[in-house]
Design a protein around this motif. Structure first.
Motif, PDB file in Angstrom:
ATOM      1  N   LYS A   1      37.536  42.219  49.974  1.00  0.00           N
ATOM      2  CA  LYS A   1      37.541  42.923  48.693  1.00  0.00           C
ATOM      3  C   LYS A   1      38.609  42.281  47.805  1.00  0.00           C
ATOM      4  CE  LYS A   1      34.277  45.747  49.851  1.00  0.00           C
ATOM      5  NZ  LYS A   1      32.956  45.684  49.188  1.00  0.00           N
TER       6      LYS A   1
ATOM      7  N   LYS B   1      38.336  43.044  41.546  1.00  0.00           N
ATOM      8  CA  LYS B   1      37.258  43.742  40.865  1.00  0.00           C
ATOM      9  C   LYS B   1      37.384  43.508  39.367  1.00  0.00           C
ATOM     10  CE  LYS B   1      34.672  47.958  41.620  1.00  0.00           C
ATOM     11  NZ  LYS B   1      34.722  49.366  42.079  1.00  0.00           N
TER      12      LYS B   1
ATOM     13  N   LEU C   1      31.692  43.678  39.879  1.00  0.00           N
ATOM     14  CA  LEU C   1      32.344  43.934  41.161  1.00  0.00           C
ATOM     15  C   LEU C   1      33.376  42.856  41.477  1.00  0.00           C
ATOM     16  CD1 LEU C   1      29.298  45.262  43.222  1.00  0.00           C
ATOM     17  CD2 LEU C   1      30.916  46.525  41.798  1.00  0.00           C
ATOM     18  N   TYR C   2      33.499  42.451  42.766  1.00  0.00           N
ATOM     19  CA  TYR C   2      34.573  41.555  43.198  1.00  0.00           C
ATOM     20  C   TYR C   2      34.147  40.099  43.011  1.00  0.00           C
ATOM     21  CZ  TYR C   2      36.591  45.722  45.281  1.00  0.00           C
ATOM     22  OH  TYR C   2      37.127  46.967  45.473  1.00  0.00           O
TER      23      TYR C   2
END
Length: 393
Positions: A95, A114, A143-144
């Motif tokens: 992440k 993110k 997102l990431y």
């Protein structure tokens, strides 16, 4: 430096550093040390029970470990760092893996993080009022991604901008480049009294989606929760191998008035590969009420909702929430009639029991419908009961 190497290096760093986290965490309180670390994580245990109609493949009742995250963050001499990974699946998924440094005018971040897009997506999964974000948050938000960003906050405003690859440490097959940003304004925000306005923009350039091992570019929301794969409706599909330009935007609005809050976003994206064009529009509106008198917490430095800390009763806090969410997409060859025109919508009634600020049980009742606008028919109607036991530290 290739992104294959970055991918390997990020996973290696997570593997080597996580076992050392408890040792470093014990020393994290000493601000004079050149290297510090704190250790955290989250565990989300989900279930879903479906009432399917006779159209299409039914969704299966199931349970899952939705998230099992561990993270380390701290200081390494002149930079801050964060390493975060999800261990819930068959393989470890990276992440946040980045370093950052504060300057007088803001913060520079380099690595995987993110991206800055929409209030719904920027509010962490530990703090949302529903198990799932809205359709735009789950399908349009970047997102990431690997990249570099600059973010700052001053007075009542926040702003952030980033340049990023469409690759991530784990999804390195996706090729392309992008840039985006977000600005928010919350004049005079105080606990229990917030007006939030925001705007997010992004431009993405996908290289050859759907060709030479590159995944296709599709928008396929899950209307009845994360386990409702069999109810997904393809709104646009750009997987013919042609470079595709995507422009994304989202307009944000939220207010908190004591125990009651409401928010909504209007989001969209356009797609163009030179032969086809597509458009997706999405919007949601939600209402939240803390029956026990608490208020949703707001972080004015990041322009998003945060942890509810002011629990007033020994038995905990209880929140009721209602959301309507709709997304529509169409696609056509340039100068030709539509190839696709679909719509998905869902009502969600949620209840959250906050036993502690970091421990809660969530229950959602969902009624979703998918419709083929070209055929003028409903192609799926699914009801679901979904729930989660959630703990973070």
């Amino acid at each position: 430096m290739s992104f294959d190497f970055l991918r390997w290096r990020g996973l290696a760093a997570c593997t080597l550093l996580f076992p050392l986290a408890p040792l470093w965490a014990a020393e994290a309180a000493d601000d004079d040390r050149p290297v510090t670390a704190t250790f955290g994580g989250r565990l989300h245990l989900d279930f879903a029970d479906f009432d399917n109609d006779s159209r299409g493949t039914p969704n299966k009742d199931d349970t899952e470990v939705r998230r099992a995250w561990l993270d380390m963050s701290g200081r390494f001499f002149v930079v801050d760092y964060k390493l975060e990974a999800d261990f819930s699946g068959d393989r470890v998924e990276a992440k946040d893996v980045y370093v950052s440094r504060d300057f007088s005018g803001g913060k520079l971040t380099v690595g995987q993080f993110k991206q800055y897009f929409s209030l719904d997506d920027r509010t962490g999964s530990n703090y949302g009022s529903f198990l799932e974000r809205g359709n735009a948050g789950t399908t349009l938000a970047p997102l990431y991604r690997l990249g570099a960003s600059w973010q700052a906050a001053r007075n009542d405003m926040t702003w952030a901008a980033s340049a990023y690859s469409l690759e991530s440490i784990d999804a390195w097959q996706v090729k392309g480049r992008a840039a985006g940003g977000r600005v928010t304004w919350a004049p005079g925000a105080t606990a229990g009294d917030v007006l939030h306005l925001g705007l997010s923009l992004a431009h993405e350039r996908y290289d050859n989606p759907g060709a030479n091992g590159v995944p296709g570019l599709k928008i396929r929301p899950r209307p009845a929760g994360h386990l409702s794969d069999n109810s997904r409706l393809t709104l646009v599909d750009f997987s013919a191998g042609r470079d595709t330009d995507v422009n994304k935007w989202s307009m944000e609005y939220a207010q908190v008035r004591g125990p009651i809050s409401w928010q909504g976003e209007f989001s969209g994206a356009t797609f163009d590969d030179g032969m086809q064009r597509g458009k997706v529009l999405a919007g949601y509106g939600m209402l939240s009420w803390f029956v026990t008198g608490e208020s949703r917490a707001y972080d004015s430095k990041t322009g998003r909702f945060a942890r509810v800390k002011n629990i007033q009763h020994k038995a905990g806090a209880f929140e009721l929430a209602l959301r309507y969410d709709q997304m529509r997409g169409d696609q056509h060859l340039i100068g030709q009639p539509d190839l696709r025109d679909g719509r998905t919508e869902a009502w969600t009634l949620g209840g959250n029991w906050y036993m502690r600020p970091n421990l809660r049980f969530m229950l959602n009742l969902i009624d979703s419908r998918n419709r083929d606008q070209l055929a003028g028919t409903t192609v799926d109607h699914t009801r679901a009961v979904t729930g989660r036991l959630q703990f973070d530290f």
